[in-house]
Design a protein around this motif. Structure first.
Motif, PDB file in Angstrom:
ATOM      1  N   VAL A 135       1.084  -0.571  -0.396  1.00 18.49           N
ATOM      2  CA  VAL A 135      -0.134  -0.014   0.319  1.00 18.49           C
ATOM      3  C   VAL A 135       0.520   1.255   0.325  1.00 18.49           C
ATOM      4  N   SER A 136       1.119   2.040  -1.045  1.00 19.67           N
ATOM      5  CA  SER A 136       1.616   3.401  -1.504  1.00 19.67           C
ATOM      6  C   SER A 136       0.498   4.063  -0.830  1.00 19.67           C
ATOM      7  N   ILE A 137       0.563   5.033   0.272  1.00 18.68           N
ATOM      8  CA  ILE A 137      -0.300   6.277   0.391  1.00 18.68           C
ATOM      9  C   ILE A 137      -0.288   7.290   0.878  1.00 18.68           C
ATOM     10  N   VAL A 138      -0.256   8.698   0.092  1.00 22.81           N
ATOM     11  CA  VAL A 138      -0.499  10.451   0.351  1.00 22.81           C
ATOM     12  C   VAL A 138      -1.293  10.463   1.225  1.00 22.81           C
ATOM     13  N   ILE A 139      -1.082  11.780   2.039  1.00 28.22           N
ATOM     14  CA  ILE A 139      -1.577  11.400   3.262  1.00 28.22           C
ATOM     15  C   ILE A 139      -1.568  13.097   3.329  1.00 28.22           C
ATOM     16  N   PRO A 140      -2.270  13.916   3.276  1.00 27.00           N
ATOM     17  CA  PRO A 140      -3.303  15.212   3.403  1.00 27.00           C
ATOM     18  C   PRO A 140      -3.070  15.686   5.268  1.00 27.00           C
ATOM     19  N   ASP A 141      -3.231  16.730   5.051  1.00 25.97           N
ATOM     20  CA  ASP A 141      -3.574  17.516   7.224  1.00 25.97           C
ATOM     21  C   ASP A 141      -4.902  17.112   7.142  1.00 25.97           C
ATOM     22  N   ASN A 142      -5.791  16.674   6.745  1.00 22.83           N
ATOM     23  CA  ASN A 142      -6.986  16.923   6.916  1.00 22.83           C
ATOM     24  C   ASN A 142      -7.461  15.771   6.922  1.00 22.83           C
ATOM     25  N   TRP A 143      -6.622  14.497   6.660  1.00 24.47           N
ATOM     26  CA  TRP A 143      -6.766  13.226   7.086  1.00 24.47           C
ATOM     27  C   TRP A 143      -6.325  12.965   8.682  1.00 24.47           C
ATOM     28  N   SER A 144      -7.263  12.638  10.042  1.00 24.98           N
ATOM     29  CA  SER A 144      -6.533  12.597  11.290  1.00 24.98           C
ATOM     30  C   SER A 144      -5.819  10.774  11.030  1.00 24.98           C
ATOM     31  N   MET A 145      -5.113  10.492  12.093  1.00 23.66           N
ATOM     32  CA  MET A 145      -4.623   9.160  12.469  1.00 23.66           C
ATOM     33  C   MET A 145      -5.472   8.089  12.276  1.00 23.66           C
ATOM     34  N   GLU A 146      -6.817   8.524  12.444  1.00 25.59           N
ATOM     35  CA  GLU A 146      -7.571   7.529  12.972  1.00 25.59           C
ATOM     36  C   GLU A 146      -8.506   7.328  12.230  1.00 25.59           C
ATOM     37  N   ASP A 147      -8.973   8.100  11.341  1.00 28.21           N
ATOM     38  CA  ASP A 147      -8.789   7.886   9.812  1.00 28.21           C
ATOM     39  C   ASP A 147      -8.009   7.303   9.264  1.00 28.21           C
TER      40      ASP A 147
END
Ligand code: ADP
Ligand code: MG
Length: 321
Positions: free
Chosen positions: A85-97
């Motif tokens: 899994v390659s994932i790009v994470i922006p600020d508006n997604w929390s660790m919980e998400d």
């Protein structure tokens, strides 16, 4: 949570696959396979293009993207084994998400006993997830689009158009019959891996998964096999309460509504009873929808509506995803 503890949190406690030598935790994963053919595919989902948080919870995002990958394995007749899994994470997604995304994947991967063996985690402006899946087939047994021959029966699994119906319900609030059913078909589609694997005994079978609608997928088989295909409109399987939707949409979704992740295939007539038997064993609906034909216009799909035969244009549903 930093990147390191995030990776630690998604790491499986134990692996299922016997061929795995090294999973998460080094620069790359290692597995050993000598007896089977290796089948691999990748799918990328971008927020705002392929999914939105209005119609999908984080859990569904993870579930659905892995389902799409597993559906590609099913379409190849392969048994899925690993995913990265390659994932790009922006600020508006929390660790919980994020943990919900991975829980969504896990709920599906545990069904098929497939292992998460690596990936990449970076931050960026837009949520993007790309999954690579690796599976195996017995040597020479991958199922291709190019194996259809004149006289074959064309079949599909399940019912068509349900995923788009679910999306419609989610985006047009109101009261609907079988609402939960349609929404689930959209958010948590079932890849037809087990059914596809059960057809291994068949000598010749062409397969494709219905990610962009039957019109498009049938055309891909027709083009690759240099044959034409005729589909009978009145037998295309749709769900119980499908008629509640506007007529135009019913028609559009059943031909062009993508993401049902059902299978379309062709088999010689003498293998059709076996296909039906396996479908029954796996509790999968299977329907004969047409025939592979020769003659005019190889690569074309025709549709028979009340004995009027017309060309079924190949246009996917991608613009409306
Ligand atoms: P490197 O810097 O060598 O690329 P990373 O720190 O990116 O290593 O990754 C460490 C380990 O964690 C590797 O095994 C990698 O495959 C795994 N990994 C990183 N991100 C993910 C992810 N999103 N999903 C699964 N495994 C991941
Ligand atoms: Mg890295």
């Amino acid at each position: 949570m930093d990147e390191f503890s995030f990776i630690e949190s998604i790491k499986q406690k134990a692996y299922n696959q016997a061929s795995l030598i090294k999973g998460i935790g080094d620069d790359a994963a290692v597995f050993r396979e000598t007896q089977q053919d290796i089948v691999t595919a990748v799918d990328t989902f971008v927020e705002g293009v392929h999914f939105s948080r209005q119609t999908m919870q984080a859990f569904h995002v993870g579930y659905r993207i892995l389902a799409a990958n597993l559906s590609d394995m099913a379409a190849m007749g392969a048994k899925p084994a690993y995913y990265l899994v390659s994932i790009v994470i922006p600020d508006n997604w929390s660790m919980e998400d994020l943990s919900h995304i991975f829980e969504g994947m896990k709920s599906l991967s545990s069904v098929y006993k497939i292992d998460l063996i690596g990936g990449d985690t970076v931050s960026g402006d837009q949520m993007m997830i790309s999954i690579t899946v690796i599976g195996f087939t017995e040597k020479g047994k991958a199922r291709y689009r190019h194996d259809a021959k004149a006289g074959d029966i064309v079949f599909v699994t399940g019912t068509l158009g349900d995923s788009q119906a679910g999306f419609y319900i989610l985006t047009n609030p109101g009261s609907y019959k079988d609402k939960t059913y349609y929404v689930k078909k959209h958010q948590m589609p079932v890849p037809q891996v087990n059914f596809s694997r059960s057809l291994q005994g068949i000598a010749r079978l062409s397969l494709n998964d219905i990610s962009d609608g039957i019109a498009n997928e049938a055309a891909e088989i027709a083009e690759a096999s240099k044959v034409s295909i005729t589909i009978n409109d009145d037998v295309i399987p749709t769900s119980h309460a499908y008629r509640q939707f506007p007529q135009k949409l019913q028609k559009h979704w059943k031909y062009y509504g993508g993401e049902d992740f059902e299978l379309i295939g062709t088999v010689p007539e003498h293998d059709w009873p076996y296909v039906k038997k396996m479908a029954c064993l796996h509790d999968v609906q299977v329907t004969e929808v047409g025939k592979v034909t020769v003659g005019n216009k190889p690569g074309t799909v025709f549709v028979n509506v009340n004995n009027q035969i017309a060309v079924l244009p190949k246009k996917g549903y991608t613009h409306l995803k």
